[in-house]
Scaffold this motif. Sequence first.
Motif, short mmCIF file in Angstrom:
data_model
loop_
_atom_site.label_atom_id
_atom_site.label_comp_id
_atom_site.label_asym_id
_atom_site.label_seq_id
_atom_site.Cartn_x
_atom_site.Cartn_y
_atom_site.Cartn_z
N GLU A 128 0.83 -1.21 0.00
CA GLU A 128 0.00 0.00 0.00
C GLU A 128 0.86 1.26 0.00
O GLU A 128 0.52 2.26 -0.64
CB GLU A 128 -0.94 0.00 1.21
CG GLU A 128 -2.03 -1.06 1.12
CD GLU A 128 -3.07 -0.91 2.21
OE1 GLU A 128 -3.50 0.23 2.47
OE2 GLU A 128 -3.45 -1.94 2.81
N TYR A 129 1.98 1.22 0.72
CA TYR A 129 2.90 2.35 0.70
C TYR A 129 3.44 2.57 -0.73
O TYR A 129 3.49 3.70 -1.22
CB TYR A 129 4.06 2.11 1.66
CG TYR A 129 3.83 2.62 3.06
CD1 TYR A 129 4.30 3.86 3.46
CD2 TYR A 129 3.13 1.85 3.99
CE1 TYR A 129 4.09 4.33 4.74
CE2 TYR A 129 2.92 2.32 5.28
CZ TYR A 129 3.40 3.56 5.65
OH TYR A 129 3.18 4.04 6.93
N ASP A 130 3.84 1.49 -1.38
CA ASP A 130 4.37 1.61 -2.74
C ASP A 130 3.31 2.12 -3.71
O ASP A 130 3.63 2.84 -4.67
CB ASP A 130 4.92 0.26 -3.22
CG ASP A 130 6.25 -0.09 -2.56
OD1 ASP A 130 6.84 0.79 -1.91
OD2 ASP A 130 6.69 -1.25 -2.71
N ALA A 131 2.04 1.75 -3.48
CA ALA A 131 0.96 2.18 -4.37
C ALA A 131 0.74 3.69 -4.31
O ALA A 131 0.12 4.27 -5.22
CB ALA A 131 -0.33 1.44 -4.03
N GLU A 132 1.24 4.33 -3.25
CA GLU A 132 1.09 5.78 -3.13
C GLU A 132 2.25 6.54 -3.76
O GLU A 132 2.24 7.78 -3.76
CB GLU A 132 0.97 6.17 -1.65
CG GLU A 132 -0.35 5.77 -1.01
CD GLU A 132 -0.50 6.32 0.40
OE1 GLU A 132 -1.59 6.21 0.95
OE2 GLU A 132 0.49 6.87 0.94
N THR A 133 3.24 5.83 -4.28
CA THR A 133 4.41 6.51 -4.85
C THR A 133 4.26 6.69 -6.35
O THR A 133 3.53 5.97 -7.02
CB THR A 133 5.70 5.72 -4.57
OG1 THR A 133 5.62 4.45 -5.24
CG2 THR A 133 5.89 5.49 -3.08
N CYS A 134 4.98 7.68 -6.88
CA CYS A 134 5.12 7.90 -8.32
C CYS A 134 3.78 8.04 -9.05
O CYS A 134 3.63 7.60 -10.19
CB CYS A 134 5.95 6.78 -8.96
SG CYS A 134 7.66 6.77 -8.39
N ARG A 135 2.81 8.68 -8.39
CA ARG A 135 1.52 8.94 -9.04
C ARG A 135 1.58 10.33 -9.68
O ARG A 135 1.75 11.32 -8.97
CB ARG A 135 0.38 8.87 -8.02
CG ARG A 135 0.21 7.50 -7.39
CD ARG A 135 -0.79 7.54 -6.24
NE ARG A 135 -0.32 8.37 -5.14
CZ ARG A 135 -1.05 8.73 -4.10
NH1 ARG A 135 -2.31 8.36 -4.03
NH2 ARG A 135 -0.54 9.48 -3.14
N PRO A 136 1.46 10.42 -11.01
CA PRO A 136 1.62 11.71 -11.68
C PRO A 136 0.74 12.82 -11.10
O PRO A 136 1.17 13.96 -10.96
CB PRO A 136 1.26 11.40 -13.13
CG PRO A 136 1.64 9.96 -13.29
CD PRO A 136 1.31 9.31 -11.98
N GLU A 137 -0.51 12.49 -10.75
CA GLU A 137 -1.43 13.51 -10.26
C GLU A 137 -0.96 14.12 -8.94
O GLU A 137 -1.25 15.28 -8.63
CB GLU A 137 -2.82 12.90 -10.07
CG GLU A 137 -3.87 13.90 -9.60
CD GLU A 137 -5.23 13.27 -9.35
OE1 GLU A 137 -6.18 14.01 -9.07
OE2 GLU A 137 -5.34 12.02 -9.43
#
Length: 331
Positions: free
Chosen positions: A216-225
Amino acid sequence: MPNSKRHVLLVILILLLAPAVWNLAASRYQHARNPVPGALYDVEGRQMHIYCTGTGPYTVLIEAGASADSLGWRGVQRTLSQTTHVCTYDRNGHGWSQPSPGPHDADTIVRKLHALLDKAAVPRPLILTAHSAGGLYIRAYARQFPKEVAGAVMIDSSSPAQIDELPGWHSDWEQDKRNLPGEIWKDRLQVWSGWDRLTGNCHNAPSKELEYLSAEYDAETCRPEYAGEEDNEVPYFEDSFKQAARLITFGDIPLLIITRDTQSGKQNDAIWDREQEQLKSLSPRSWRIIASGAGHGVHHARPEIVTSEIDCLINYLQGGPAPRLGTTRIR
């Protein structure tokens, strides 16, 4: 233009775009594999995230510190929700709440939080619980909506006094504010281009007790928005300090203050200790706990202190024995 040159330019364009497309696809894949817990509600045209668990006569509302989100409180929430109702949420641009334009000062944050709680039908009264800069925000909330607040918990909370009392704090903040626009564009370029993912920088390691949430932590990284949004509250710190200072008392409600170990020999320990002690004056029913061996992230280093002392506060509100009001002790 000769066909060979067109082909070369096309290959170059594809090579430039491929990492960005890969990053976008990977980000969406991680999101799909790690569904957002709780619910999203529209607040002033942006989706805001809130996650509530447990049942009880009071709602423990957790306000994370600056540049942080609700994910770091999942362990504390899981424990507390065994005995009471607990809600965590994300401010705009953090966690799973969409970025929003406009100011990100304490009063703006409170306005949106109150609207979110109404839309999510979160029952009051609240036990406002905050870490670090979140302490500024719950002070603003209690000033604007005092009838909704049954108790308050300040965990190594920022104090309005620190902007002037901590040596170098104000000048460092001014420098950070000047550097921020450049840092934001650098962050956006690295994320939007896919460079961060290409170089293995789309990983955010949680604290030890939350390692089970690493996906879940990784899913919050590198999101363009969300690129460049992590520090969106920094330019408004001075306004938030002033807005928080308008609250001179929480009134006659229990106030629990939990502080990092101020006997560690770190720079400014004495000033921080004095400011934390002064927070007790915000309520005649306050007490302070110093978490031995803990740094600023008390909820990571000593989560059992946070949960047990909040349980004590709730028990007190329900007619149980009073804590040692007016005292400061080390645990």
